[in-house]
Design a protein around this motif. Sequence first.
Motif, PDB file in Angstrom:
ATOM      1  N   ALA A  20    -105.931  28.380  90.320  1.00  0.00           N
ATOM      2  CA  ALA A  20    -106.980  27.402  90.659  1.00  0.00           C
ATOM      3  C   ALA A  20    -106.443  26.328  91.596  1.00  0.00           C
ATOM      4  O   ALA A  20    -107.158  25.876  92.501  1.00  0.00           O
ATOM      5  CB  ALA A  20    -107.539  26.771  89.385  1.00  0.00           C
ATOM      6  N   ALA A  43    -110.155  34.941  84.378  1.00  0.00           N
ATOM      7  CA  ALA A  43    -111.251  34.327  85.149  1.00  0.00           C
ATOM      8  C   ALA A  43    -111.702  33.032  84.489  1.00  0.00           C
ATOM      9  O   ALA A  43    -111.900  32.011  85.169  1.00  0.00           O
ATOM     10  CB  ALA A  43    -112.424  35.303  85.272  1.00  0.00           C
ATOM     11  N   ARG A  44    -111.843  33.044  83.178  1.00  0.00           N
ATOM     12  CA  ARG A  44    -112.242  31.835  82.451  1.00  0.00           C
ATOM     13  C   ARG A  44    -111.211  30.724  82.630  1.00  0.00           C
ATOM     14  O   ARG A  44    -111.569  29.558  82.782  1.00  0.00           O
ATOM     15  CB  ARG A  44    -112.415  32.146  80.967  1.00  0.00           C
ATOM     16  CG  ARG A  44    -113.651  32.940  80.659  1.00  0.00           C
ATOM     17  CD  ARG A  44    -113.726  33.329  79.196  1.00  0.00           C
ATOM     18  NE  ARG A  44    -115.006  33.970  78.921  1.00  0.00           N
ATOM     19  CZ  ARG A  44    -115.180  34.910  78.017  1.00  0.00           C
ATOM     20  NH1 ARG A  44    -114.169  35.327  77.265  1.00  0.00           N
ATOM     21  NH2 ARG A  44    -116.373  35.436  77.835  1.00  0.00           N
ATOM     22  N   ILE A  47    -111.643  29.196  86.152  1.00  0.00           N
ATOM     23  CA  ILE A  47    -112.863  28.384  86.240  1.00  0.00           C
ATOM     24  C   ILE A  47    -112.703  27.093  85.441  1.00  0.00           C
ATOM     25  O   ILE A  47    -113.092  26.017  85.904  1.00  0.00           O
ATOM     26  CB  ILE A  47    -114.086  29.212  85.797  1.00  0.00           C
ATOM     27  CG1 ILE A  47    -114.330  30.349  86.807  1.00  0.00           C
ATOM     28  CG2 ILE A  47    -115.327  28.339  85.653  1.00  0.00           C
ATOM     29  CD1 ILE A  47    -115.290  31.423  86.334  1.00  0.00           C
ATOM     30  N   LEU A  50    -110.637  24.610  87.302  1.00  0.00           N
ATOM     31  CA  LEU A  50    -111.363  23.995  88.421  1.00  0.00           C
ATOM     32  C   LEU A  50    -112.321  22.901  87.957  1.00  0.00           C
ATOM     33  O   LEU A  50    -112.945  22.241  88.777  1.00  0.00           O
ATOM     34  CB  LEU A  50    -112.136  25.059  89.205  1.00  0.00           C
ATOM     35  CG  LEU A  50    -111.278  26.022  90.022  1.00  0.00           C
ATOM     36  CD1 LEU A  50    -112.124  27.182  90.544  1.00  0.00           C
ATOM     37  CD2 LEU A  50    -110.596  25.298  91.176  1.00  0.00           C
ATOM     38  N   TYR A  52    -114.734  23.276  85.106  1.00  0.00           N
ATOM     39  CA  TYR A  52    -115.947  23.650  84.396  1.00  0.00           C
ATOM     40  C   TYR A  52    -115.762  23.348  82.914  1.00  0.00           C
ATOM     41  O   TYR A  52    -114.874  23.907  82.273  1.00  0.00           O
ATOM     42  CB  TYR A  52    -116.291  25.125  84.614  1.00  0.00           C
ATOM     43  CG  TYR A  52    -117.672  25.482  84.136  1.00  0.00           C
ATOM     44  CD1 TYR A  52    -118.786  25.015  84.809  1.00  0.00           C
ATOM     45  CD2 TYR A  52    -117.862  26.264  83.011  1.00  0.00           C
ATOM     46  CE1 TYR A  52    -120.070  25.326  84.375  1.00  0.00           C
ATOM     47  CE2 TYR A  52    -119.138  26.591  82.572  1.00  0.00           C
ATOM     48  CZ  TYR A  52    -120.235  26.115  83.256  1.00  0.00           C
ATOM     49  OH  TYR A  52    -121.499  26.423  82.820  1.00  0.00           O
ATOM     50  N   VAL A  56    -117.556  29.897  79.546  1.00  0.00           N
ATOM     51  CA  VAL A  56    -117.798  30.780  80.682  1.00  0.00           C
ATOM     52  C   VAL A  56    -118.154  32.158  80.134  1.00  0.00           C
ATOM     53  O   VAL A  56    -117.306  32.838  79.569  1.00  0.00           O
ATOM     54  CB  VAL A  56    -116.546  30.862  81.588  1.00  0.00           C
ATOM     55  CG1 VAL A  56    -116.752  31.898  82.685  1.00  0.00           C
ATOM     56  CG2 VAL A  56    -116.217  29.490  82.170  1.00  0.00           C
ATOM     57  N   SER A  66    -122.646  32.197  89.059  1.00  0.00           N
ATOM     58  CA  SER A  66    -122.127  31.250  90.047  1.00  0.00           C
ATOM     59  C   SER A  66    -121.958  29.877  89.410  1.00  0.00           C
ATOM     60  O   SER A  66    -122.721  29.487  88.529  1.00  0.00           O
ATOM     61  CB  SER A  66    -123.027  31.184  91.280  1.00  0.00           C
ATOM     62  OG  SER A  66    -124.328  30.802  90.922  1.00  0.00           O
ATOM     63  N   TYR A  67    -120.934  29.181  89.871  1.00  0.00           N
ATOM     64  CA  TYR A  67    -120.586  27.851  89.369  1.00  0.00           C
ATOM     65  C   TYR A  67    -120.443  26.936  90.572  1.00  0.00           C
ATOM     66  O   TYR A  67    -119.666  27.213  91.481  1.00  0.00           O
ATOM     67  CB  TYR A  67    -119.271  27.907  88.571  1.00  0.00           C
ATOM     68  CG  TYR A  67    -119.364  28.834  87.390  1.00  0.00           C
ATOM     69  CD1 TYR A  67    -119.815  28.376  86.161  1.00  0.00           C
ATOM     70  CD2 TYR A  67    -119.046  30.189  87.520  1.00  0.00           C
ATOM     71  CE1 TYR A  67    -119.926  29.235  85.077  1.00  0.00           C
ATOM     72  CE2 TYR A  67    -119.162  31.046  86.441  1.00  0.00           C
ATOM     73  CZ  TYR A  67    -119.597  30.567  85.223  1.00  0.00           C
ATOM     74  OH  TYR A  67    -119.718  31.415  84.154  1.00  0.00           O
ATOM     75  N   LEU A  72    -117.296  21.659  89.293  1.00  0.00           N
ATOM     76  CA  LEU A  72    -116.090  22.290  89.802  1.00  0.00           C
ATOM     77  C   LEU A  72    -115.640  21.625  91.090  1.00  0.00           C
ATOM     78  O   LEU A  72    -116.458  21.113  91.856  1.00  0.00           O
ATOM     79  CB  LEU A  72    -116.328  23.781  90.061  1.00  0.00           C
ATOM     80  CG  LEU A  72    -116.072  24.730  88.904  1.00  0.00           C
ATOM     81  CD1 LEU A  72    -116.995  24.454  87.749  1.00  0.00           C
ATOM     82  CD2 LEU A  72    -116.180  26.154  89.352  1.00  0.00           C
ATOM     83  N   VAL A  76    -117.569  28.572  92.815  1.00  0.00           N
ATOM     84  CA  VAL A  76    -116.960  29.852  92.458  1.00  0.00           C
ATOM     85  C   VAL A  76    -118.044  30.840  92.060  1.00  0.00           C
ATOM     86  O   VAL A  76    -119.010  30.475  91.384  1.00  0.00           O
ATOM     87  CB  VAL A  76    -115.975  29.681  91.276  1.00  0.00           C
ATOM     88  CG1 VAL A  76    -115.478  31.027  90.774  1.00  0.00           C
ATOM     89  CG2 VAL A  76    -114.802  28.809  91.669  1.00  0.00           C
ATOM     90  N   HIS A  78    -118.272  34.322  89.968  1.00  0.00           N
ATOM     91  CA  HIS A  78    -117.553  35.209  89.046  1.00  0.00           C
ATOM     92  C   HIS A  78    -118.391  36.469  88.910  1.00  0.00           C
ATOM     93  O   HIS A  78    -119.523  36.406  88.450  1.00  0.00           O
ATOM     94  CB  HIS A  78    -117.373  34.506  87.695  1.00  0.00           C
ATOM     95  CG  HIS A  78    -116.654  35.326  86.678  1.00  0.00           C
ATOM     96  ND1 HIS A  78    -116.702  35.011  85.340  1.00  0.00           N
ATOM     97  CD2 HIS A  78    -115.873  36.425  86.765  1.00  0.00           C
ATOM     98  CE1 HIS A  78    -115.976  35.885  84.661  1.00  0.00           C
ATOM     99  NE2 HIS A  78    -115.472  36.760  85.504  1.00  0.00           N
TER     100      HIS A  78
END
Length: 148
Positions: A20, A43-44, A47, A50, A52, A56, A66-67, A72, A76, A78
């Motif tokens: 990240a 992935a979590r 995110i 970043l 969040y 997730v 999408s985030y 964030l 991002v 995902h």
Amino acid sequence: MARRELPDLAAMEAFGAAIAGQLRAGDVIALEGGLGAGKTTLARAIIAALGYPHEVPSPTFTIIESYDAPPLSLPVVHADFYRLERPKEVEEIGLDDYREGAALIAEWPQNAGGFAHEPACLSITLETAGKGRIATVKGAADWLGRMP
């Protein structure tokens, strides 16, 4: 290519935070590995690092989550391409529209035709190793010098 041992969840979260910290718009993080290898967990972690603050969900059924920034520091997308039957479906779901100005975290990238050809792709293959994981990391040209 580098190998990284991830013996526990804390190591996976630290690895996600390192990724990240280097992530930019247009980057692709391509996560490969079998079922249960830790793709969604990584992935979590990315995110969350970043910024969040919520849970997730896995995008296995929605295919794309999408985030946005904020909260964030970078938008991002995902995506989990496990359920795609052919790469052409990526166009049908409008992936390029989601990617505009965002980084992409792609699980099962091979089902979408792959992203290794893109200059800003970081490919990570996860495999189980006892109770932990091993990550094999390969960065395309744009990731040289910023690989975690």
